[in-house]
Design an enzyme around this catalytic site. Structure first.
Site, mmCIF file in Angstrom:
data_model
loop_
_atom_site.group_PDB
_atom_site.id
_atom_site.type_symbol
_atom_site.label_atom_id
_atom_site.label_comp_id
_atom_site.label_asym_id
_atom_site.label_seq_id
_atom_site.Cartn_x
_atom_site.Cartn_y
_atom_site.Cartn_z
ATOM 1 N N MET A 236 0.822 -1.204 0.000
ATOM 2 C CA MET A 236 0.000 0.000 0.000
ATOM 3 C C MET A 236 0.860 1.259 0.000
ATOM 4 O O MET A 236 0.629 2.180 -0.791
ATOM 5 C CB MET A 236 -0.925 0.010 1.219
ATOM 6 C CG MET A 236 -1.994 -1.054 1.207
ATOM 7 S SD MET A 236 -3.084 -0.949 -0.233
ATOM 8 C CE MET A 236 -3.875 0.619 0.056
ATOM 9 N N ASP A 255 10.324 3.420 6.178
ATOM 10 C CA ASP A 255 10.104 2.076 6.705
ATOM 11 C C ASP A 255 11.132 1.829 7.807
ATOM 12 O O ASP A 255 11.950 2.695 8.110
ATOM 13 C CB ASP A 255 10.214 1.021 5.594
ATOM 14 C CG ASP A 255 9.304 -0.178 5.868
ATOM 15 O OD1 ASP A 255 9.459 -0.790 6.944
ATOM 16 O OD2 ASP A 255 8.440 -0.495 5.034
ATOM 17 N N GLU A 314 -2.353 -3.872 10.120
ATOM 18 C CA GLU A 314 -3.595 -3.612 10.856
ATOM 19 C C GLU A 314 -3.478 -4.028 12.324
ATOM 20 O O GLU A 314 -4.104 -4.996 12.774
ATOM 21 C CB GLU A 314 -4.765 -4.355 10.198
ATOM 22 C CG GLU A 314 -5.171 -3.822 8.834
ATOM 23 C CD GLU A 314 -5.848 -2.460 8.926
ATOM 24 O OE1 GLU A 314 -7.052 -2.406 9.200
ATOM 25 O OE2 GLU A 314 -5.179 -1.440 8.720
ATOM 26 N N HIS A 362 -8.460 5.814 3.140
ATOM 27 C CA HIS A 362 -8.340 4.382 2.843
ATOM 28 C C HIS A 362 -8.215 4.157 1.333
ATOM 29 O O HIS A 362 -9.187 4.292 0.587
ATOM 30 C CB HIS A 362 -9.568 3.652 3.401
ATOM 31 C CG HIS A 362 -9.586 2.185 3.117
ATOM 32 N ND1 HIS A 362 -10.751 1.447 3.037
ATOM 33 C CD2 HIS A 362 -8.574 1.307 2.881
ATOM 34 C CE1 HIS A 362 -10.459 0.202 2.772
ATOM 35 N NE2 HIS A 362 -9.149 0.082 2.677
#
Length: 519
Positions: A236, A255, A314, A362
């Site tokens: 994503m 990251d 998530e 989103h």
């Protein structure tokens, strides 16, 4: 009447002409267009569940031939002035609008005494359809498979392309006036259908409402961030980075390691290289796009970002950690967004230093192809932040929908219901192939079980675990449905200690034995 008057008629195209506009342009025996890379011509009616009904099908088929006209009629392929000239649909291109009328008058003056100048190709005695009519053996052979190819694409759910193909072929076998009548009657049949009404409502009225900012707070001024940070360079995050860089937005891609961040940037190189190889992008433009993406493992590089988007796994605790780490780097007046697909924004905002400036944005995977973006307003999110998120999504060339906060928001609830219903049916003993076919027949691009496979069983169980924990914290109980229970049983079985590929119960979701092989 105008076309058969015996007088040369010139159509002047000083901008885009689509649908009826292009059909009006085709009235002229000679067409002159202004050179403009933004100008588009074509027949997009099929995308609204309709077909061209003012001669578009009949004339394009007679001009290009049955096979060459198909992309422009059945697939609504649009084209610019240069391509139109190559196809013979535009006869002349001029540099500016003020040259159109003089060139038209010059053409008319030069056409005096030339009867063919006042005729279309198909009205001339020596006219032959390019490639041949349906009676030509080569064309007949190709047309015999055309309906099957079309059915494979539409799955029989879209009547407009089928009607357009029928109008093309039937019209090619008769005279011009009869072909026009065939075309208009097919259109009349489609106009009264529920499919066309639904498509017009969604793809015309609703799309235009979104573009016009229907659900955007009106008071806030227009906004475009100059520098945006992304936390997480996975599928994503790397997709969002590409979407931003391709629109000229400076991007910081962070990251946990430089290697992971570089790998995320490599995704943009992979996408652009395909375009370079096909001649659709120059190497200089590719380099300019890639230079806008700064991979990093340091939160300090996020300093001065107008917007920071977290796109990590998530997990509520992980999202809270990266939020608190990155938020201090925001520029004054900046805001923070979560790319979560299920976790309520109001709950995630508790980790923020300013819940008014915290919102859900989103994206859907793959980001470079998926146009829809869901904007989720938390209970404390202010209107300015909603407006800025809306403008940001539009700046990426995507379609924002604004929804209220709840578990799964809007899209994931619809999507989750579809997937879990398929899993429940499987648990009830319905054959997997029947479930997949039913999903495809009702209009979904893939069946529910394929979706579970592609997103991984583990992700489904992780969402359930997080939901359980969240509801327990609120003093509520999560009640799993039959689909959820089946998926949980499958994951437990696949990770049972001792089973081949189980990796001590921590992985191996697809690595289990079937006969002699591992899958």
């Amino acid at each position: 009447t105008i076309e058969t008057l015996g007088k040369p008629v010139v159509s002047l195209l000083n901008g885009t002409a689509l649908g009826g506009g292009w059909e009006v342009a085709l009235i002229g025996h000679y067409r002159i267009a202004t050179a403009n890379p933004k100008t588009q011509f074509g027949l997009p009616e099929v995308t609204l569940g309709l077909i061209p009904g003012g001669g578009g099908i009949t004339k394009m088929t007679r001009q290009l031939g049955l096979l060459a006209a198909q992309p422009y009629v059945l697939e609504s392929k649009l084209f610019g002035p240069e391509e139109a000239q190559k196809l013979g649909l535009v006869h002349e291109i001029v540099a500016s609008d003020d040259q159109l009328r003089p060139r038209a008058l010059a053409h008319i003056a030069a056409s005096q005494g030339q009867p063919e100048a006042a005729q279309h190709l198909w009205d001339r005695k020596d006219y032959k359809m390019p490639g041949g009519t349906p009676s030509n053996p080569k064309i007949a052979g190709m047309l015999s498979v055309a309906p099957a190819v079309l059915k494979q694409k539409t799955r029989g759910l879209y009547p407009a392309p089928e009607a357009a193909l029928a109008a093309m072929v039937e019209g090619a076998m008769v005279d011009f006036d009869t072909a026009m009548r065939i075309e208009s009657r097919y259109l009349a049949g489609l106009m009264t259908s529920q499919v066309a009404r639904n498509m017009i409502n969604t793809f015309f009225f609703n799309m235009n409402s979104i573009k016009g900012g229907q659900s955007r707070p009106k008071a806030a001024p227009r906004y475009k961030p100059q520098k945006v940070g992304i936390l997480g360079a996975g599928m994503m995050g790397s997709g969002i980075a590409y979407a931003q860089a391709s629109r000229g937005i400076a991007t910081v891609l962070k990251d946990v390691s430089m290697e992971a961040a570089e790998k995320g940037k490599a995704y943009s190189h992979k996408l652009t290289q395909k375009r370079v190889d096909k001649g659709r992008m120059t190497a200089d433009k590719q380099a300019a796009l890639l230079s806008l993406i700064q991979p990093t493992a340091s939160a300090a590089d996020l300093k001065g970002c107008d917007l920071i988007i977290e796109a990590v796994f998530e997990n509520r605790e992980l999202k809270a950690k990266v939020t608190q780490e990155a938020e201090p780097q925001l520029a004054p007046g900046g805001f923070f967004a979560s790319n979560t697909s299920t976790l309520p924004i109001t709950g995630l905002a508790k980790a923020s230093r300013d819940a008014k400036k915290f919102i859900g944005i989103h994206f859907f995977s793959p980001v470079d192809k998926m146009k829809l973006v869901e904007i989720i307003k938390g209970k404390q999110t202010d209107d300015e932040t909603v407006a800025r998120a809306y403008d940001y999504v539009q700046a990426l060339g995507k379609f924002p929908i604004v929804v209220n906060d709840s578990r799964g928001f809007f899209t994931s609830r619809v999507f989750g219901t579809f997937v879990m219903e398929g899993a429940a049916m499987l648990g009830e003993g319905i054959p997997a192939a029947a479930i997949e076919n039913a999903g495809i027949q009702c209009g979904m691009p893939v069946g529910p079980l394929a979706v579970v496979d592609e997103t991984s069983l583990r992700l489904s169980t992780h969402v359930m675990d997080q939901t359980r924990a969240d509801l327990a914290a609120e003093g509520k109980t999560f009640i799993a449905g039959p689909g959820e229970l089946l998926i949980e049983r499958m994951v437990k079985e696949l990770n049972r200690p001792g089973r081949a590929g189980a990796k001590n119960g921590t992985g191996g979701f697809y690595d289990y034995p079937v006969g002699e092989k591992k899958v």
